[in-house]
Motif scaffolding. Structure first.
Motif, mmCIF file in Angstrom:
data_model
loop_
_atom_site.group_PDB
_atom_site.id
_atom_site.type_symbol
_atom_site.label_atom_id
_atom_site.label_comp_id
_atom_site.label_asym_id
_atom_site.label_seq_id
_atom_site.Cartn_x
_atom_site.Cartn_y
_atom_site.Cartn_z
ATOM 1 N N ALA A 83 12.499 -25.457 -5.257
ATOM 2 C CA ALA A 83 13.398 -26.129 -6.215
ATOM 3 C C ALA A 83 13.082 -25.721 -7.563
ATOM 4 O O ALA A 83 14.175 -25.333 -8.280
ATOM 5 N N VAL A 84 11.712 -25.405 -8.081
ATOM 6 C CA VAL A 84 11.626 -25.054 -9.292
ATOM 7 C C VAL A 84 12.043 -23.678 -9.904
ATOM 8 O O VAL A 84 12.865 -23.485 -10.784
ATOM 9 N N LEU A 85 12.091 -22.745 -8.889
ATOM 10 C CA LEU A 85 12.481 -21.375 -9.152
ATOM 11 C C LEU A 85 13.999 -21.498 -8.949
ATOM 12 O O LEU A 85 14.689 -20.650 -9.771
ATOM 13 N N GLY A 86 14.506 -22.389 -8.101
ATOM 14 C CA GLY A 86 15.995 -22.453 -8.124
ATOM 15 C C GLY A 86 16.545 -22.763 -9.467
ATOM 16 O O GLY A 86 17.703 -22.262 -10.175
ATOM 17 N N LEU A 87 15.877 -23.851 -10.169
ATOM 18 C CA LEU A 87 16.251 -24.093 -11.572
ATOM 19 C C LEU A 87 16.108 -22.985 -12.656
ATOM 20 O O LEU A 87 17.063 -22.615 -13.369
ATOM 21 N N LEU A 88 14.980 -22.331 -12.640
ATOM 22 C CA LEU A 88 14.699 -21.138 -13.334
ATOM 23 C C LEU A 88 15.599 -20.140 -13.308
ATOM 24 O O LEU A 88 16.024 -19.464 -14.321
ATOM 25 N N ARG A 89 15.935 -19.737 -12.124
ATOM 26 C CA ARG A 89 16.709 -18.708 -12.048
ATOM 27 C C ARG A 89 18.190 -19.066 -12.534
ATOM 28 O O ARG A 89 18.863 -17.936 -12.989
ATOM 29 N N GLU A 144 19.110 -20.841 -14.806
ATOM 30 C CA GLU A 144 19.021 -21.065 -16.517
ATOM 31 C C GLU A 144 18.593 -19.672 -16.862
ATOM 32 O O GLU A 144 19.061 -19.282 -18.092
ATOM 33 N N ARG A 145 17.869 -18.823 -16.145
ATOM 34 C CA ARG A 145 17.186 -17.602 -17.011
ATOM 35 C C ARG A 145 17.401 -16.269 -15.794
ATOM 36 O O ARG A 145 16.296 -15.890 -15.549
ATOM 37 N N PRO A 146 18.542 -16.151 -15.563
ATOM 38 C CA PRO A 146 18.727 -15.241 -14.373
ATOM 39 C C PRO A 146 18.235 -13.543 -14.875
ATOM 40 O O PRO A 146 18.251 -12.989 -13.629
ATOM 41 N N GLU A 147 18.272 -13.311 -15.986
ATOM 42 C CA GLU A 147 17.524 -12.060 -16.302
ATOM 43 C C GLU A 147 15.782 -11.899 -16.052
ATOM 44 O O GLU A 147 15.336 -11.060 -16.281
ATOM 45 N N ASP A 148 15.343 -13.099 -16.106
ATOM 46 C CA ASP A 148 13.921 -12.785 -16.191
ATOM 47 C C ASP A 148 13.263 -12.642 -14.889
ATOM 48 O O ASP A 148 13.860 -12.476 -13.751
ATOM 49 N N ALA A 149 11.966 -12.288 -14.835
ATOM 50 C CA ALA A 149 11.255 -12.150 -13.560
ATOM 51 C C ALA A 149 10.680 -13.384 -13.255
ATOM 52 O O ALA A 149 10.190 -14.190 -14.231
#
Length: 273
Positions: free
Chosen positions: A47-53, A55-60
């Motif tokens: 769930a956490v990584l889904g939100l982060l990805r 909102e910030r798809p270019e990050d690692a």
């Protein structure tokens, strides 16, 4: 949405997953060495990584359970510990945390630690640190600044391995040190939630051994303590990621100096600096 807002919202999302799932008879995944993850660790991380990805798809990204994705040398990397205190959770002890941190060019620029069971989230934009309470029980969700205090004299000691500085130095030895006993009151929470408590004035200090560079467990708590004005070093008094290992996060310089003296005495060497 700023990076700090995103870190807070992501940690709160993970905390809702943890809070809403029962611990009884939870499925476990063996990780070796006595360590394990539960199905809730995995679900909260997803769930956490889904939100982060989104909102910030270019990050690692690096999650405790799923490992790393994105460019190995990325300038921006999100570190996710979806359930710090897995063993606590798996036996129904509500002392756990969800940690989210953004490392950018070697510095943590946004971080959050969410407590699933109190509805509290400790968060920082890398400059100031705050506590936000959710709207349950009539609370309004406003932020209050974190203010460290050593008044409680409570010091949390992390007794979980590994111990890279052993046998010369062991945090656990403080438990039988007469000077430590006379100055402080030990606690063992077994969750990095206790690091956030130092920033909030609920603990005088926190000590652990271990290699903490870019740690999904400790990055958020260290950033919170630094932004709140705590004194934060490794176990030898050097910068926390300089290679010596471990962590002393203390509410004030006096508490830090006393703990550093006690720790250093184990090795028979003078304190750093």
């Amino acid at each position: 949405m700023t990076d700090a807002d995103l870190a807070r919202r992501a940690a709160e999302l993970g905390a809702r997953v943890v809070r809403d799932r029962p611990w009884e008879d939870i499925a476990r995944q063996d990780k070796g060495g006595g360590d394990f993850a539960t199905a809730v660790d995995v679900e909260a991380e997803r769930a956490v990584l889904g939100l982060l990805r989104r909102e910030r798809p270019e990050d690692a990204f690096t999650g405790e359970e799923g490992g790393s994705s994105g460019a190995a040398g990325a300038a921006r990397r999100w570190l996710v510990d979806p359930l710090c205190g897995t063993l606590n959770f798996a036996v129904g002890t509500h002392l756990v945390a969800v940690n989210v941190a953004l490392r950018e060019h070697g510095r943590t620029t946004a971080a959050a630690t969410a407590d699933p069971y109190t509805g509290e989230t400790y968060w920082t934009d890398g400059t100031a640190a705050h506590l936000r309470r959710d709207s349950r029980d009539g609370r309004d969700g406003r932020d209050t600044p974190l203010r460290p205090s050593a008044d409680s004299r409570l010091v949390d000691l992390n007794l979980d391995p590994p111990y890279p500085n052993a046998p010369a130095l062991r945090v656990a030895r403080l438990l039988t040190d007469p000077e430590f006993e006379s100055a402080f009151r030990p606690r063992v929470v077994s969750s990095t939630l206790a690091v956030a408590w130092v920033a909030a004035g609920r603990r005088a200090a926190y000590l652990t051994d271990g290699h903490l560079a870019d740690s999904v467990h400790f990055a958020a708590g260290i950033a919170l303590c630094q932004a709140a004005g705590c004194t934060v070093t490794d176990l030898r008094g050097a910068p926390v990621h300089s290679g010596g290992g471990g962590l002393i996060a203390a509410a004030d310089p006096e508490t830090h100096a006393r703990l550093l003296e006690l720790v250093t005495r184990q090795e028979g060497a003078p304190p750093h600096g």
